[in-house]
Design a protein around this motif. Structure first.
Motif, PDB file in Angstrom:
ATOM      1  N   ASP A 174    -160.242 -14.114  51.529  1.00  0.00           N
ATOM      2  CA  ASP A 174    -160.062 -15.006  50.409  1.00  0.00           C
ATOM      3  C   ASP A 174    -158.587 -15.016  50.559  1.00  0.00           C
ATOM      4  O   ASP A 174    -157.950 -14.048  50.047  1.00  0.00           O
ATOM      5  N   THR A 175    -157.951 -16.249  50.781  1.00  0.00           N
ATOM      6  CA  THR A 175    -156.463 -16.220  50.991  1.00  0.00           C
ATOM      7  C   THR A 175    -156.003 -17.657  50.652  1.00  0.00           C
ATOM      8  O   THR A 175    -156.841 -18.735  50.824  1.00  0.00           O
ATOM      9  N   THR A 176    -154.998 -17.810  49.982  1.00  0.00           N
ATOM     10  CA  THR A 176    -154.397 -19.058  49.723  1.00  0.00           C
ATOM     11  C   THR A 176    -152.963 -19.168  50.082  1.00  0.00           C
ATOM     12  O   THR A 176    -151.939 -18.316  49.761  1.00  0.00           O
ATOM     13  N   ARG A 177    -152.715 -20.340  50.870  1.00  0.00           N
ATOM     14  CA  ARG A 177    -151.079 -20.472  51.249  1.00  0.00           C
ATOM     15  C   ARG A 177    -150.774 -21.839  50.867  1.00  0.00           C
ATOM     16  O   ARG A 177    -151.765 -22.812  50.733  1.00  0.00           O
ATOM     17  N   THR A 178    -149.794 -22.154  50.177  1.00  0.00           N
ATOM     18  CA  THR A 178    -149.254 -23.554  49.946  1.00  0.00           C
ATOM     19  C   THR A 178    -148.376 -24.061  50.937  1.00  0.00           C
ATOM     20  O   THR A 178    -147.238 -23.296  51.186  1.00  0.00           O
ATOM     21  N   PHE A 179    -148.505 -25.192  51.791  1.00  0.00           N
ATOM     22  CA  PHE A 179    -147.865 -25.789  52.515  1.00  0.00           C
ATOM     23  C   PHE A 179    -146.962 -27.005  52.031  1.00  0.00           C
ATOM     24  O   PHE A 179    -147.541 -27.636  51.165  1.00  0.00           O
ATOM     25  N   HIS A 180    -145.993 -27.319  52.648  1.00  0.00           N
ATOM     26  CA  HIS A 180    -145.385 -28.721  52.381  1.00  0.00           C
ATOM     27  C   HIS A 180    -145.078 -29.795  53.618  1.00  0.00           C
ATOM     28  O   HIS A 180    -144.580 -29.136  54.638  1.00  0.00           O
ATOM     29  N   VAL A 181    -145.443 -30.943  53.599  1.00  0.00           N
ATOM     30  CA  VAL A 181    -145.258 -31.890  54.546  1.00  0.00           C
ATOM     31  C   VAL A 181    -143.821 -32.483  54.555  1.00  0.00           C
ATOM     32  O   VAL A 181    -143.578 -33.086  53.546  1.00  0.00           O
ATOM     33  N   GLY A 182    -142.987 -31.884  55.361  1.00  0.00           N
ATOM     34  CA  GLY A 182    -141.662 -32.550  55.326  1.00  0.00           C
ATOM     35  C   GLY A 182    -140.890 -31.684  54.810  1.00  0.00           C
ATOM     36  O   GLY A 182    -141.041 -30.245  54.687  1.00  0.00           O
ATOM     37  N   ILE A 183    -139.582 -32.116  54.249  1.00  0.00           N
ATOM     38  CA  ILE A 183    -138.694 -31.058  53.744  1.00  0.00           C
ATOM     39  C   ILE A 183    -138.843 -30.899  52.124  1.00  0.00           C
ATOM     40  O   ILE A 183    -139.034 -31.977  51.504  1.00  0.00           O
ATOM     41  N   PRO A 184    -139.294 -29.892  51.389  1.00  0.00           N
ATOM     42  CA  PRO A 184    -139.630 -29.862  50.086  1.00  0.00           C
ATOM     43  C   PRO A 184    -138.342 -30.292  49.108  1.00  0.00           C
ATOM     44  O   PRO A 184    -137.224 -29.541  49.458  1.00  0.00           O
ATOM     45  N   ASP A 185    -138.648 -30.961  48.090  1.00  0.00           N
ATOM     46  CA  ASP A 185    -137.562 -31.062  47.243  1.00  0.00           C
ATOM     47  C   ASP A 185    -137.156 -30.046  46.272  1.00  0.00           C
ATOM     48  O   ASP A 185    -137.925 -28.980  46.364  1.00  0.00           O
ATOM     49  N   SER A 186    -136.322 -30.215  45.259  1.00  0.00           N
ATOM     50  CA  SER A 186    -136.020 -29.006  44.392  1.00  0.00           C
ATOM     51  C   SER A 186    -136.934 -28.666  43.480  1.00  0.00           C
ATOM     52  O   SER A 186    -137.128 -27.523  43.276  1.00  0.00           O
ATOM     53  N   GLU A 187    -137.829 -29.424  43.089  1.00  0.00           N
ATOM     54  CA  GLU A 187    -139.028 -29.165  42.292  1.00  0.00           C
ATOM     55  C   GLU A 187    -139.891 -28.233  42.930  1.00  0.00           C
ATOM     56  O   GLU A 187    -140.542 -27.274  42.335  1.00  0.00           O
ATOM     57  N   VAL A 188    -140.455 -28.680  44.070  1.00  0.00           N
ATOM     58  CA  VAL A 188    -141.315 -28.186  44.896  1.00  0.00           C
ATOM     59  C   VAL A 188    -140.717 -26.624  45.237  1.00  0.00           C
ATOM     60  O   VAL A 188    -141.488 -25.477  45.015  1.00  0.00           O
ATOM     61  N   THR A 189    -139.491 -26.393  45.456  1.00  0.00           N
ATOM     62  CA  THR A 189    -138.992 -25.421  45.924  1.00  0.00           C
ATOM     63  C   THR A 189    -138.915 -24.318  44.680  1.00  0.00           C
ATOM     64  O   THR A 189    -139.133 -23.109  44.928  1.00  0.00           O
ATOM     65  N   GLU A 190    -138.527 -24.918  43.566  1.00  0.00           N
ATOM     66  CA  GLU A 190    -138.475 -24.052  42.218  1.00  0.00           C
ATOM     67  C   GLU A 190    -139.725 -23.583  42.005  1.00  0.00           C
ATOM     68  O   GLU A 190    -140.046 -22.479  41.623  1.00  0.00           O
ATOM     69  N   VAL A 191    -140.890 -24.371  41.982  1.00  0.00           N
ATOM     70  CA  VAL A 191    -142.215 -24.017  41.701  1.00  0.00           C
ATOM     71  C   VAL A 191    -142.669 -22.759  42.438  1.00  0.00           C
ATOM     72  O   VAL A 191    -143.354 -22.081  42.126  1.00  0.00           O
ATOM     73  N   HIS A 192    -142.648 -23.190  43.869  1.00  0.00           N
ATOM     74  CA  HIS A 192    -143.076 -22.167  44.845  1.00  0.00           C
ATOM     75  C   HIS A 192    -142.229 -21.022  44.379  1.00  0.00           C
ATOM     76  O   HIS A 192    -142.880 -19.730  44.549  1.00  0.00           O
TER      77      HIS A 192
END
Length: 341
Positions: A218-236
């Protein structure tokens, strides 16, 4: 069993019976029931005759009690448990069979066998840990491959099918589940992959696993399509910090509740506390979810050999979700991380 006042255990479908015998009951309308008496003797498996040949030969450990198509497995089971005042039944036994046993054995009390079986299964032996390690390494390889897989322009359902196929290709006998949750769907932790087309700018939560040699991954990874913005970077970054803090805090003696609080505090301090609304993790072994659970209210101290997930997440409704999940084993002084992708 004697210490708990239990005279016999009756185990049907689920993982308890194969843990003790190596045989997994088929979830059918024909009753299969493993009976273990506290006063000794082998485990007696009441089973349809047409399935009896599937039971591994274990003289002195297992005795097969086949019943014919027109036979009465409830009567046979009741006879084998005769004289029992208290019988502990497996948590996944079908209710129809339990009700029939209660009617047949009216003077007997039936209780949940989870406490007994969990005490046996919660600490993994070295062979079990190695099986979990192999399963974890296999899904790590899949997660690594996904970094090079094109997500954009494809439906969640299509990507999920590829994830499962790759899981089997890497050695699992079966892929038991897959979550592919893109964009706003990522805010639903147990999203069912659908027909939403993944686009550039989407964050995609991919949670998957299966069984290898009977043991779960059981594993989870979060991917982003393209360049992540500041919100995605912060939350991750916050989720990653919470996950790493919890992994670093694993040691014998810390409780499931305390470990949950370690990760939760990191997320609270970052201002996202209300968006982390599930427990930190669950045990894993023959079942994908089993004891111990890392959740508020669980004061059970961790012990070496306990295996569990650590999976904090932040879920922003209508926008995105981020979750990171590793399986770890509590070692003698620290965590043994079984996922390293």
């Amino acid at each position: 069993m004697f210490e708990r006042g239990i005279d016999a255990m009756a185990l049907s479908v689920g993982s308890d019976l194969p843990y003790l015998t190596g045989y997994e009951a088929m979830p059918l309308e024909r009753l299969t029931l493993g009976i273990l008496r506290a006063d000794g003797g082998p485990i007696r498996i009441v089973i349809p005759r047409l399935e009896a040949a599937r039971i591994p030969d274990r003289p002195g450990v297992v005795t097969v009690e086949p019943w014919d198509e027109t036979g009465d497995p409830i009567a046979l089971s009741s006879e084998l448990m005769a004289g029992s005042s208290t019988v502990a039944v497996g948590a996944q036994m079908w209710s129809r069979f339990l009700l029939q046993l209660e009617e047949s054995m009216a003077a007997t009390s039936f209780v949940d066998a989870t406490g007994v079986m969990s005490s046996l299964r919660i600490i993994k032996d070295p062979i079990e840990i190695e099986m979990l390690r192999l399963a974890g390494a296999a899904v790590d390889r899949v997660a690594g491959q996904l970094a090079d897989v094109r997500f954009s322009g494809r439906t969640e359902r299509d990507v999920a099918a590829e994830v499962s196929a790759r899981t089997v290709a890497e050695g699992h006998q079966v892929a038991t589940f897959h979550i592919v949750a893109s964009g706003p769907n990522g805010a639903s932790p147990h999203h069912e992959p659908g027909d939403r087309v993944i686009s550039v700018g989407d964050t995609v939560v991919v949670d998957f696993g299966g069984r290898l040699g009977g043991y779960c991954s059981d594993t989870t990874r979060t991917f982003h399509v393209g360049i992540p913005d500041s919100e995605v970077t912060e939350v991750h970054g916050v989720v990653h910090a919470a996950q790493q803090a919890a992994v670093s805090a694993v040691r014998p003696g810390i409780t499931g509740e305390e470990l949950d609080q370690v990760a939760r505090q990191v997320i609270d301090d970052a201002g996202y506390g209300e968006y982390f609304f599930h427990r930190l993790g669950h045990g894993i072994g023959l079942d994908g979810h089993e004891d111990p659970y890392l959740v508020t209210g669980n004061d059970l101290p961790l012990q070496p050999g306990m295996a569990f997930s650590i999976e904090p997440g932040i879920y922003l409704a209508g926008n995105l979700g981020v979750r990171i999940e590793d399986i770890v084993v509590c070692g003698d002084s620290a965590a043994d991380n079984l996922n390293n992708s």
